[in-house]
Design a protein around this motif. Structure first.
Motif, short mmCIF file in Angstrom:
data_model
loop_
_atom_site.label_atom_id
_atom_site.label_comp_id
_atom_site.label_asym_id
_atom_site.label_seq_id
_atom_site.Cartn_x
_atom_site.Cartn_y
_atom_site.Cartn_z
N LYS A 56 0.81 -1.22 0.00
CA LYS A 56 0.00 0.00 0.00
C LYS A 56 0.85 1.27 0.00
CE LYS A 56 -3.79 -2.08 2.55
NZ LYS A 56 -4.58 -2.04 3.77
N ARG A 57 1.95 1.27 0.74
CA ARG A 57 2.73 2.50 0.88
C ARG A 57 3.56 2.84 -0.36
NH1 ARG A 57 7.84 1.56 1.62
NH2 ARG A 57 8.60 -0.42 2.42
N VAL A 58 3.70 1.91 -1.30
CA VAL A 58 4.53 2.14 -2.49
C VAL A 58 3.67 2.35 -3.73
CG1 VAL A 58 6.49 1.21 -3.80
CG2 VAL A 58 6.21 0.58 -1.43
N ILE A 59 2.37 2.28 -3.59
CA ILE A 59 1.47 2.29 -4.75
C ILE A 59 1.58 3.56 -5.59
CG2 ILE A 59 -0.65 3.27 -3.77
CD1 ILE A 59 -0.51 0.04 -5.73
N GLN A 113 -4.47 0.50 -1.53
CA GLN A 113 -4.70 -0.94 -1.63
C GLN A 113 -3.44 -1.59 -2.20
OE1 GLN A 113 -8.22 -2.02 -3.77
NE2 GLN A 113 -9.48 -0.49 -2.75
N ILE A 114 -3.32 -2.90 -2.00
CA ILE A 114 -2.21 -3.63 -2.61
C ILE A 114 -2.45 -3.62 -4.12
CG2 ILE A 114 -1.15 -5.90 -2.85
CD1 ILE A 114 -1.82 -6.37 0.11
N GLY A 115 -1.40 -3.34 -4.89
CA GLY A 115 -1.53 -3.26 -6.34
C GLY A 115 -0.78 -4.38 -7.04
N LYS A 116 -1.25 -4.74 -8.23
CA LYS A 116 -0.58 -5.76 -9.03
C LYS A 116 -0.45 -5.27 -10.46
CE LYS A 116 -1.30 -10.06 -6.73
NZ LYS A 116 -0.74 -11.33 -6.99
N LEU A 117 0.72 -5.51 -11.02
CA LEU A 117 0.98 -5.22 -12.44
C LEU A 117 1.59 -6.46 -13.06
CD1 LEU A 117 2.79 -1.74 -12.68
CD2 LEU A 117 0.51 -2.29 -13.45
#
Length: 134
Positions: A11-14, A41-45
């Protein structure tokens, strides 16, 4: 060289401009195949990284130092021929045209070499005949 990877962001790096930093600091191009990113939110790439092998390795090491989880995306799309009804809905969402309906037989054809495993076809299939073999 090219590598397809999945990046999972805490979350903190999004908010970090990762693709910009990869290009500027490491001379690595990032082709975004699939993204699920939202604030707080947790992100995905899912990205395809391309560049010199040493630069790719340095870029991956840097992302890991930023607490971004980097994992190889090695899965392939699998189509269950026994379930598929050849409706063609998946062909409309396939960005590389790896999925097509044969104009003669109206049967689904899959060109694996064109597939980038973006997984956009999976939720589109009404009979759940498409999956990945991760």
């Amino acid at each position: 060289m090219k590598k397809r990877v999945t990046l999972t962001f805490p979350k903190r790096v999004i908010q970090m401009p990762v693709t910009y930093r990869l290009a500027r600091d490491f001379n690595v191009a990032a082709n975004i195949i699939r993204a699920q990113v939202a604030p707080n939110q947790i992100g995905k790439l899912v990205v395809e990284l391309s560049g010199d092998i040493d630069e790719l390795d340095a870029a991956i090491e840097w992302m890991r130092s930023q607490n971004i989880t980097v994992s190889q995306a090695l899965g392939e799309i699998v189509i269950d021929e026994d379930i598929c009804v050849h409706c063609g809905l998946c062909t409309g969402v396939c960005p590389t045209q790896a999925l097509n309906l044969d104009p003669q037989s109206y049967k689904l054809t899959f060109t694996r070499s064109r597939c980038i495993v973006c997984e956009q076809c999976i939720p589109t299939c009404p009979v759940q005949a498409i999956s990945t073999n991760l």
